[in-house]
Enzyme design. Structure first.
Site, short mmCIF file in Angstrom:
data_model
loop_
_atom_site.label_atom_id
_atom_site.label_comp_id
_atom_site.label_asym_id
_atom_site.label_seq_id
_atom_site.Cartn_x
_atom_site.Cartn_y
_atom_site.Cartn_z
CG LEU A 185 -9.00 2.03 3.24
CD1 LEU A 185 -10.11 2.44 4.19
CD2 LEU A 185 -9.57 1.33 2.01
CE LYS A 200 -5.74 -5.44 -0.55
NZ LYS A 200 -4.31 -5.16 -0.79
CB CYS A 287 11.07 -10.82 -21.45
SG CYS A 287 12.51 -11.61 -20.70
CB CYS A 304 4.23 -0.71 0.03
SG CYS A 304 4.36 -0.32 -1.72
#
Length: 386
Positions: A185, A200, A287, A304
Site C-alpha cells: 500500500l 490484485k 526491442c 523491491c
C-alpha cells in the site's frame, strides 16, 4: 451606439456563417456547441466540443494560456450563442464569434455533423480532453475503442491503470497472479487496506470501476508464462510492462514482436526509474533485448522486496507509461521509441539516452530466430541469479 455595435467595434466580428466557421476550424479555432447535453446527444457539428451555456465561463479558465485563440459558439438557432458570446466578452475573451442560424443553419448548408457518439456522461467526464485539438471528439472515440493489456497491477500498474481508466480507455485488461499485502500500500495506490488478501486484479477492478464505471475491465488472475503469453495479449492495441521480474519481460518482448504490438516498458529500483517504448511496427525501433540482451544477475537487479523503493517513484514512472500509451492510441506526439528516459528521484532530474536498434540483437537482430516461448523461458531460468 448599441451594445452589440460597441462589442463589434471593440472585439471584431459578432456573427459568422457556418461555412466560415468550418473553414476556420483548420486554423485552430475552437468550435463550442452551447446547447444542452440532451440536445447534443442527437448530433453536433463535426469537431465541436459541447459545453452548455450554464458552464460557458469555464472557457475563460481553460483558455488561460491561449486567450488569443478564436472561439466560435453555436446553439440551435443562434440566439443562445449570442448571449454566451456577450458573457465571454465581459469575462475578458476578445476573439469570440457566434455562428449565425445555429445548428439548424449548419445542417441546412450541408456541413459535416458528428453523430452523438459521446453521451452526456462522456461529454462532461472528458470535457478537458475535448478542448484539446489533438484529442477532441475523434480522439476520445479512439481512446474508447482502444484495448490495452496491462501486465502487473502493482507499483507501476496502479498509476497506469488509474490514469488510463480516467482517460476513457475502452477496454483495460489486467494480468496479475498476486494478492494485496499491507506492504504494497505504500506505493500500489489502486489498492486499499480493506482489500488486503484479495487478488490484485479484482482489487484493481473495484477501484477502477469506482473511478470510471463506463469502461470495460477484464481480469486474468494468472502469471504470464510461455504457454499463455501470446493468447493473453492477442487482440490488444498495445501492452504495458508493469512486471517485476525479467522472465515475464522477455516473454512480453517476444510476444509483442510476434504480434507487432507496441510495448511500453518501465522499471524502478530504489530511487531511480526508466521508461521506453519498443514498437515492432517501426523497423528502426529497438526491442527490450537491445537494452538487456541477457537478464542481469540478482545482485545487479534485486527486486523491491530486497532493495526497497521510494513509494512515489512507481507513480512517476507509471504516469509516464500511461502518457506514452495514450500518445500511441491517439497517434500524437513523439513516443520514447529509440530513447530511454531515466529519472533520479533524489536529484529530481531526468536524463535521456539514445537507444538504437542493435543489428546483432538476439531478439530483433538481422540473424535472430524465434525458437518458441519455451526456449525464452528456459533461457531466463538458466541465467545465474545469485
Amino acid at each position: 451606439m448599441s451594445k452589440n455595435e460597441a462589442m463589434a467595434e471593440g472585439a471584431g466580428e459578432i456573427e459568422i456563417e457556418p461555412v466560415q466557421a468550418w473553414s476556420r476550424l483548420r486554423a485552430r479555432a475552437l468550435l463550442v456547441d452551447v446547447r444542452e447535453d440532451d440536445e447534443r446527444a442527437g448530433g453536433m457539428p463535426d469537431r465541436a466540443i459541447g459545453l452548455p451555456c450554464a458552464r460557458i465561463a469555464e472557457l475563460v479558465e481553460l483558455l488561460a494560456a491561449d486567450r488569443s485563440r478564436e472561439v466560435m459558439l453555436i446553439c440551435a438557432s443562434g440566439q443562445r450563442s449570442l448571449r454566451a458570446r456577450e458573457q465571454l466578452i465581459d469575462l475578458g475573451l476578445a476573439n469570440v464569434v457566434s455562428i449565425r442560424g445555429g445548428f439548424q443553419h449548419w445542417q441546412a448548408q450541408g456541413l459535416p455533423v458528428a453523430a452523438g457518439s459521446l453521451d452526456a456522461d462522456a461529454a462532461d467526464r472528458y470535457s478537458r480532453h475535448l478542448l484539446l485539438p489533438e484529442v477532441g471528439v475523434a480522439g476520445q472515440a479512439r481512446l474508447a475503442r482502444a484495448r490495452i493489456a496491462l501486465v502487473g497491477a502493482g507499483g507501476l500498474g496502479s498509476p497506469v491503470a488509474l490514469y488510463l481508466a480516467a482517460a476513457g480507455i475502452g477496454t483495460l485488461t489486467l494480468i496479475d497472479n498476486d494478492t494485496v499485502e499491507r506492504s504494497n500500500l505504500q506505493r500500489q495506490v489502486v489498492h486499499v487496506d480493506a482489500r488486503i488478501g484479495m487478488a490484485k486484479t479484482e482489487s484493481a477492478r473495484i477501484g477502477l470501476s469506482a473511478l470510471n464505471p463506463t469502461i470495460r475491465i477484464e481480469t486474468h488472475e494468472t502469471r504470464i508464462v510461455s504457454a499463455n503469453v501470446e493468447s493473453l495479449l492477442q487482440g490488444h492495441d498495445l501492452v504495458i510492462d508493469g512486471a517485476d521480474n525479467f522472465p515475464t519481460r522477455y516473454l512480453l518482448d517476444a510476444a509483442s514482436r510476434r504480434l507487432r504490438m507496441p510495448m511500453v516498458y518501465g522499471a524502478v529500483h530504489r530511487f531511480t526509474g526508466q521508461i521506453s517504448v519498443f514498437d515492432p511496427r517501426n523497423a528502426d525501433s529497438p526491442c527490450y533485448r537491445c537494452l538487456f540482451p541477457h537478464p542481469p544477475s540478482a545482485a545487479e537487479a534485486p527486486n523491491c522486496s530486497e532493495a526497497g523503493v521510494l513509494g512515489v517513484l512507481p507513480g512517476i514512472i507509471g504516469m509516464l507509461q500511461a502518457n506514452e500509451a495514450i500518445k500511441l492510441v491517439l497517434g500524437q506526439g513523439r513516443t520514447l521509441s529509440g530513447r530511454l528516459l531515466c529519472f533520479d528521484a533524489l536529484d529530481a532530474s531526468f536524463r535521456e539516452l539514445s537507444l538504437a536498434r542493435d543489428p546483432a540483437c538476439p531478439g530483433c537482430g538481422d540473424d535472430a530466430a524465434f525458437a518458441g516461448y519455451d526456449d525464452i523461458a528456459d533461457f531466463c531460468a538458466a541465467q545465474p541469479r545469485a
